[in-house]
Enzyme design. Sequence first.
Site, short mmCIF file in Angstrom:
data_model
loop_
_atom_site.label_atom_id
_atom_site.label_comp_id
_atom_site.label_asym_id
_atom_site.label_seq_id
_atom_site.Cartn_x
_atom_site.Cartn_y
_atom_site.Cartn_z
N LEU A 1 9.21 -23.04 -3.97
CA LEU A 1 8.92 -21.79 -3.24
C LEU A 1 7.64 -21.19 -3.78
O LEU A 1 7.47 -21.07 -4.99
CB LEU A 1 10.07 -20.80 -3.42
CG LEU A 1 11.42 -21.34 -2.97
CD1 LEU A 1 12.55 -20.44 -3.45
CD2 LEU A 1 11.46 -21.44 -1.45
N HIS B 1 2.27 2.88 -9.04
CA HIS B 1 2.04 1.44 -9.20
C HIS B 1 3.19 0.78 -9.97
O HIS B 1 3.58 -0.34 -9.67
CB HIS B 1 0.71 1.19 -9.93
CG HIS B 1 -0.48 1.64 -9.15
ND1 HIS B 1 -0.67 1.28 -7.83
CD2 HIS B 1 -1.53 2.44 -9.46
CE1 HIS B 1 -1.80 1.83 -7.39
NE2 HIS B 1 -2.33 2.55 -8.35
N ASP C 1 0.82 -1.22 0.00
CA ASP C 1 0.00 0.00 0.00
C ASP C 1 0.85 1.27 0.00
O ASP C 1 1.95 1.30 0.56
CB ASP C 1 -0.90 -0.01 1.25
CG ASP C 1 -2.01 1.02 1.14
OD1 ASP C 1 -2.37 1.40 0.00
OD2 ASP C 1 -2.51 1.46 2.19
#
Length: 246
Positions: free
Chosen positions: A143, A50, A33
């Site tokens: 993973l 972003h 965020d």
Amino acid sequence: MIFKKKPAALKSTEEMKQLVSDCNLRHIAFIMDGNGRWATRRGLPRETGHSVGARVFKKTVTTCRDWGIPTVTAYAFSTENWKRPEKEVNEIMRLLDSYIKEAREDNEKNRIRYIFLGDKSRLSDDLRQKCEYLEELTKDNRLTLNIALNYGGRDEIVHAVNTLISKGADRVTEDDISRCLYTSASPDPDLIVRPSGEYRLSNFLLWQSAYSELYFTDTLWPDFDEAQLQLAVIDFSNRSRRFGGV
Ligand code: IPE
Ligand code: IPE
Ligand code: MG
């Protein structure tokens, strides 16, 4: 020649590996965020935030992998984020599309298993197919990287219960629900990191976070670097987890 020195506080990869193993950090989750504010403060469009955030995401995943954390989860787009302007939503989807392309190309090198958490039915057909292809391509890798995309914790629980109902259940147990969540392949998160100075989960992993340790920092996600990640893990390593016991 001038070498850029690491800040004194920064631990080496070996030290971080040891710490991660000692404190048994098996699953770390990030609420990525603060991208919009990061950009706005610089007079840039939110979309630029972003784009920088996507780079930080990539770097953070690599660092977690280098430290031996087996499962990483990142909150990329919530069920509520569709409320944003179309231009911003489109740019986030475009960034995800190019992330997926890179992940596909880097598969031999990275050996990461990708799982998308969330309701894929609202994504474009093209993006949904790319997500599914990447999941299939990487399913045997060890993973795990969970990417929460069109994800909502409440939506996930409702989806799990409806799945059980459709299979004929008239009562459900906690284990039944856990098995039907999007995260069924992963243990519950040990640590949830939320940057950007907000102190809430915003509908992230509501069921799975029952005993997660929460770590908040004012740093905005595009500024979240290795030093920040070390601070979060060191903080986690000093927590006393009792799970309701003594
Ligand atoms: C997080 O950054 C990214 C997404 C929700 C997709 P924000 O876009 O929420 O950034 P702020 O919180 O507005 O700064
Ligand atoms: C949470 O951030 C969702 C993601 C990071 C993808 P938001 O920016 O959507 O959350 P709120 O609105 O501040 O609670
Ligand atoms: Mg936000």
